[in-house]
Design a protein around this motif. Sequence first.
Motif, short mmCIF file in Angstrom:
data_model
loop_
_atom_site.label_atom_id
_atom_site.label_comp_id
_atom_site.label_asym_id
_atom_site.label_seq_id
_atom_site.Cartn_x
_atom_site.Cartn_y
_atom_site.Cartn_z
N PHE A 9 0.81 -1.21 0.00
CA PHE A 9 0.00 0.00 0.00
C PHE A 9 0.84 1.26 0.00
CE2 PHE A 9 -2.60 -3.25 2.10
CZ PHE A 9 -3.44 -3.44 1.03
N ASP A 122 -7.13 6.92 -2.22
CA ASP A 122 -6.27 6.33 -1.18
C ASP A 122 -5.93 7.42 -0.18
OD1 ASP A 122 -4.46 4.71 0.19
OD2 ASP A 122 -2.98 4.65 -1.43
N HIS A 185 2.92 7.35 -4.20
CA HIS A 185 2.80 6.71 -5.52
C HIS A 185 1.78 7.43 -6.40
CE1 HIS A 185 -0.96 5.07 -3.85
NE2 HIS A 185 -0.27 5.03 -2.72
N HIS A 192 -1.48 1.48 -7.33
CA HIS A 192 -0.11 2.00 -7.36
C HIS A 192 0.37 2.13 -8.79
CE1 HIS A 192 -0.17 0.02 -3.26
NE2 HIS A 192 -0.01 1.30 -3.02
N ALA A 216 -0.51 10.01 -4.69
CA ALA A 216 -0.78 9.93 -3.25
C ALA A 216 0.52 10.24 -2.53
CB ALA A 216 -1.28 8.54 -2.87
N GLU A 218 2.24 10.33 1.20
CA GLU A 218 1.91 9.66 2.45
C GLU A 218 3.11 9.53 3.39
OE1 GLU A 218 0.85 5.49 2.13
OE2 GLU A 218 1.04 5.59 -0.03
N GLU A 249 -2.05 10.47 4.72
CA GLU A 249 -1.99 10.34 3.26
C GLU A 249 -3.20 11.00 2.62
OE1 GLU A 249 -2.54 6.29 1.84
OE2 GLU A 249 -1.64 6.77 -0.10
MG MG Z 1 -1.00 4.88 -0.72
#
Ligand code: MG
Length: 265
Positions: A9, A122, A185, A192, A216, A218, A249
């Motif tokens: 993730f 996300d 990512h 991703h 994203a 994070e 995130e």
């Molecule tokens: Mg993520």
Amino acid sequence: MSTERETLFAGPTIGDRGITLKSPREIESMRRAGWVVAKALDSMMKAIRPGMTTADLDDIASAEIRAQGAKPSFLGYLGFPRTVCVSVNEEIVHGIPGKRVLRDGDMVSIDCGAVVDGFHGDSAVTVGVGDISSECQELMDVTREALDRGIAAATHGARVGDIGWAVQSFVEGRGYSIVREYVGHGIGRALHEDPQVPNFGTPGSGTLLRKGMVIAIEPMVNVGGWRTKVLADNWTVVTADGSMSAHFEKTLLITEGDAEVLTRL
Ligand code: MG
Ligand code: MG
């Protein structure tokens, strides 16, 4: 080296999926996915209290995402068994919801993803359970601000290294460390996509950011050192030194001005 499973993730890209620029129609789907994720996180944050289990949080997210007609991004992803990742205290990311009972003073990172029209959102937050220590509160505040600084650096014409530097210089300047082995990512039809978005870096280096990219950011911030390890469940990432860790995130659209945060209500 991190393994593929470890880097699910928040981690190095699994294969090269390329950088995609989103069309206005695709961006509209991503806004909806982002809204669903933000709604689910909001519901969990409002519900969290001592005595709940981490699985209770997962149930809330699952119900919320399905109520909006969306699907969870993480459930079944490389075999992940639940809807959200719940990581408590020294756990950084990828914790599996289960029977663990949350106690007063715990600090809980919740990472949530949802799919709408084939596009992912996300987002993650860290929240305190009941009364938390000033140490935990400061860690959360620094991590949230690190994310905000990363978002502020993410604009058309900047580079990925500018984001990393904005996050890293702030975090390290406050005396904390930034996790290196898991990164942000690109995101879109795949959870991703390229580019990787590290929370450390050199200004002016790395992939050029262009309007229409969705990424994203994070940051994962530790009180102690930056090193991590993975528990025997092969999922849960913890700080190597047992120190506390926080994670925030957001998914955002690159524009010529301020980035548009998509994971918001
Ligand atoms: Mg993520
Ligand atoms: Mg996430």
